[in-house]
Enzyme design. Structure first.
Site, short mmCIF file in Angstrom:
data_model
loop_
_atom_site.label_atom_id
_atom_site.label_comp_id
_atom_site.label_asym_id
_atom_site.label_seq_id
_atom_site.Cartn_x
_atom_site.Cartn_y
_atom_site.Cartn_z
N ASN A 32 19.30 -20.40 -3.69
CA ASN A 32 18.62 -20.87 -5.02
C ASN A 32 19.83 -21.47 -5.80
OD1 ASN A 32 15.88 -19.86 -4.53
ND2 ASN A 32 16.67 -17.90 -4.85
N HIS A 48 25.26 -17.72 -3.09
CA HIS A 48 24.68 -16.77 -2.09
C HIS A 48 23.53 -17.33 -1.13
CE1 HIS A 48 22.67 -15.85 -5.95
NE2 HIS A 48 21.64 -15.68 -5.07
P1 5GP Z 1 18.91 -15.32 -6.83
O1 5GP Z 1 17.66 -15.26 -7.34
O2 5GP Z 1 20.15 -15.44 -7.42
O3 5GP Z 1 18.96 -16.29 -5.63
O4 5GP Z 1 19.12 -13.88 -5.81
C1 5GP Z 1 19.79 -12.80 -6.46
C2 5GP Z 1 19.62 -11.71 -5.29
O5 5GP Z 1 20.54 -10.57 -5.65
C3 5GP Z 1 18.14 -11.11 -5.64
O6 5GP Z 1 17.38 -11.20 -4.56
C4 5GP Z 1 18.56 -9.63 -6.12
O7 5GP Z 1 17.65 -8.73 -5.51
C5 5GP Z 1 19.80 -9.46 -5.69
N1 5GP Z 1 20.57 -8.49 -6.35
C6 5GP Z 1 20.59 -8.60 -7.76
N2 5GP Z 1 21.51 -7.37 -8.18
C7 5GP Z 1 22.08 -6.78 -7.09
C8 5GP Z 1 22.82 -5.80 -6.73
O8 5GP Z 1 23.35 -5.00 -7.69
N3 5GP Z 1 23.15 -5.32 -5.58
C9 5GP Z 1 22.58 -6.04 -4.30
N4 5GP Z 1 22.95 -5.89 -3.14
N5 5GP Z 1 21.90 -7.00 -4.65
C10 5GP Z 1 21.39 -7.50 -5.81
#
Ligand code: 5GP
Ligand code: ZN
Length: 116
Positions: free
Chosen positions: A86, A99
């Site tokens: 994303n 990521h």
């Molecule tokens: P994005 O929406 O930015 O592509 O994805 C961020 C991801 O990070 C989400 O799937 C969310 O569940 C994950 N995430 C957010 N905070 C944490 C955390 O403290 N630890 C871990 N392991 N994952 C996290």
């Protein structure tokens, strides 16, 4: 980056279940899994998003894509998986450290893009 969540995980200041670590990358379980297998693969270097990469990042990006099927297989994804990056507001990015989501499990994942 002081306040970046994933930099804190990389530095060990916030716990995470690590699946893979090398000199350039770290993979750990997503805290809110969207499927039975849900890993996040991050560069150890802070890069805010895919929009911020430059030519010098090409080997790192290649390594991340090369790692993805190996990490998926290590988690039992023997019949496919999905990768997602994303990017930015429109892409729905919530954590601004690049990521790669690696998502899979036993069953076929729902279609992400619907055509009329
Ligand atoms: P994005 O929406 O930015 O592509 O994805 C961020 C991801 O990070 C989400 O799937 C969310 O569940 C994950 N995430 C957010 N905070 C944490 C955390 O403290 N630890 C871990 N392991 N994952 C996290
Ligand atoms: Zn960071």
């Amino acid at each position: 980056m002081e306040d970046c969540l994933f930099c804190k995980i990389i530095r060990g200041e916030i716990p995470a279940t690590k699946i893979h670590e090398d000199e350039d990358t770290l993979a750990f379980l997503d805290i809110h899994p969207a499927a039975p297998v849900h890993l996040l693969l991050v560069p150890k270097q802070h890069i805010g998003s895919l929009s911020e990469v430059d030519a010098s990042h090409q080997p790192l990006l290649g390594k991340m894509l090369w790692l993805a099927p190996r990490l998926a297989a290590s988690q039992g994804c023997t019949d496919g998986f999905r990768t997602i990056i994303n990017t930015g507001r429109v892409g729905g990015q919530e954590v601004f450290h690049l990521h790669l989501h690696i998502i899979g499990g036993k069953d076929r994942l729902p279609a992400m893009i619907h055509h009329d």
